[in-house]
Design a protein around this motif. Sequence first.
Motif, mmCIF file in Angstrom:
data_model
loop_
_atom_site.group_PDB
_atom_site.id
_atom_site.type_symbol
_atom_site.label_atom_id
_atom_site.label_comp_id
_atom_site.label_asym_id
_atom_site.label_seq_id
_atom_site.Cartn_x
_atom_site.Cartn_y
_atom_site.Cartn_z
ATOM 1 N N CYS A 1 6.291 -6.081 8.942
ATOM 2 C CA CYS A 1 4.939 -6.644 8.880
ATOM 3 C C CYS A 1 4.933 -8.081 8.368
ATOM 4 O O CYS A 1 4.127 -8.900 8.822
ATOM 5 N N HIS A 2 5.826 -8.397 7.419
ATOM 6 C CA HIS A 2 5.792 -9.711 6.781
ATOM 7 C C HIS A 2 6.863 -10.661 7.297
ATOM 8 O O HIS A 2 6.807 -11.858 7.008
ATOM 9 N N GLY A 3 7.861 -10.130 8.005
ATOM 10 C CA GLY A 3 8.932 -10.995 8.460
ATOM 11 C C GLY A 3 9.781 -11.530 7.328
ATOM 12 O O GLY A 3 10.448 -12.557 7.479
ATOM 13 N N PHE A 4 9.757 -10.839 6.191
ATOM 14 C CA PHE A 4 10.494 -11.265 4.999
ATOM 15 C C PHE A 4 11.056 -10.018 4.324
ATOM 16 O O PHE A 4 10.350 -9.007 4.223
ATOM 17 N N PRO A 5 12.315 -10.038 3.875
ATOM 18 C CA PRO A 5 12.916 -8.829 3.301
ATOM 19 C C PRO A 5 12.103 -8.288 2.124
ATOM 20 O O PRO A 5 11.750 -9.024 1.203
ATOM 21 N N CYS A 6 11.799 -7.009 2.171
ATOM 22 C CA CYS A 6 11.091 -6.356 1.074
ATOM 23 C C CYS A 6 12.073 -6.029 -0.049
ATOM 24 O O CYS A 6 13.286 -6.273 0.067
ATOM 25 N N SER A 7 11.571 -5.455 -1.122
ATOM 26 C CA SER A 7 12.433 -5.117 -2.264
ATOM 27 C C SER A 7 13.492 -4.096 -1.863
ATOM 28 O O SER A 7 14.653 -4.179 -2.302
#
Length: 438
Positions: free
Chosen positions: A332-338
Amino acid sequence: MGSKIIKSIILDKLRENPNKKAIDIYHEIKSDYGMEVSYRTAWYGKERARESVLGGDADSYAQLVWVFSFADPLCSLMLPSSPTNIDANQGLYPVAYAISETESNWRFFLQCVSEVLSRYPMRQVTFISDQNPGLLSAYPHVFPNNPHGFCFRHLVENLSKKYPSQSPLHKSVPYLFMCCAYSRTPDSYETNLAKLKEEGGSIVEDFLKDLPKESWCSAFFNEERFGEMTNNLAETFNNWMGDLKSLPIYDLNEGIRTKSMERIAEQKEGSKEWVTILCPNMEKKLINNLAVGRHWRVMRSDTYVYEYQCQKYRVMVNLGEDFICSCREWKCHGFPCSHALVAIQQHGVSPYLYVSPYYKVDKFRETYSHTINPIPSISMPVDLSRSSFPLQPPLTKRLVGRPKTRRYRSRSEVKRQIKCSRCGKYDGYNRTSCKAPI
């Protein structure tokens, strides 16, 4: 003292501040000359001086043709709503703006944007809009294959209007709708949707009947959206314009051009001091996401597949070609989550390899590498009325009463309370304008 005399008095002051208010002129005449004038006389004097400084509508429209011969093909497009973009540091980047909102103008505008974007075919562009009728009808013809999301904030406002403000459903239904919109999996969406329909009844069912879930729910939006659920950037652009909106069309265009020119130059120079791989705001987000999962237990399933336990939840992360996390935040964000960052650390590689290049400093500098050139007015023709392509102002009739300068707020909008960091009060001022004794 008549309006003509007031015009001659305030002419130089109006050049410095074209948005000077009539009430300020009234007080200045009183304090500087000791004379009483009516508000109406002060207003007429201001309008006379304003027309003398800025010119009439016919002159303003005639100047546009000359300006467009210098303008960048993308920056010269114009409408009161604007396609805006987020740069790599999550800042505002205006792409284009326009002046009219009819369906034919929207289609022409989108065709111009499409022509410019076709020069960069390496990626697909996602659009998020407020469901403007002209835009909705023109968009499928120009961008048939591009994903189009609806602004979550506008959908919530439209839904909350269907319930009386005194009703408890006025707040509970929008909250449940938010839960549906931010659902990351189809199962969680169905669960939240059942609660929403049970609470909202037939009103909610009618509202969702013609609303495709692929356009507003994160679980079904399969393309890159980078976590953006609203078109708040358009509102930010409108606020960024400030008082320019009250100027004639030529001065409005010039004001936006110069503000954009200054912002691009400012961002370009500021980024030269950055020494990180990611832009500062994204670097902070990466550090925060890494800190969240420090104590989680990670288990390896395959070469690139990991499972980890967080309290009572289990999450799967695949670091292969698809970059998948079962929580879907990465998608969804295009950025690695935790979750993904914990697996990346366990895998023993740099997390920067799994971050989209569009968040990196190199892409930011590339975004602001171009410049908007100055347009010296010395080359402007003396008589623009003889142009081979004269542009006339639209035929409009001024309504009775004072023109509205502020947007009508929806009843579902709640004005954010401003807390002063100096005195701690919620009285609508901040530390800069605080006058409370400490």
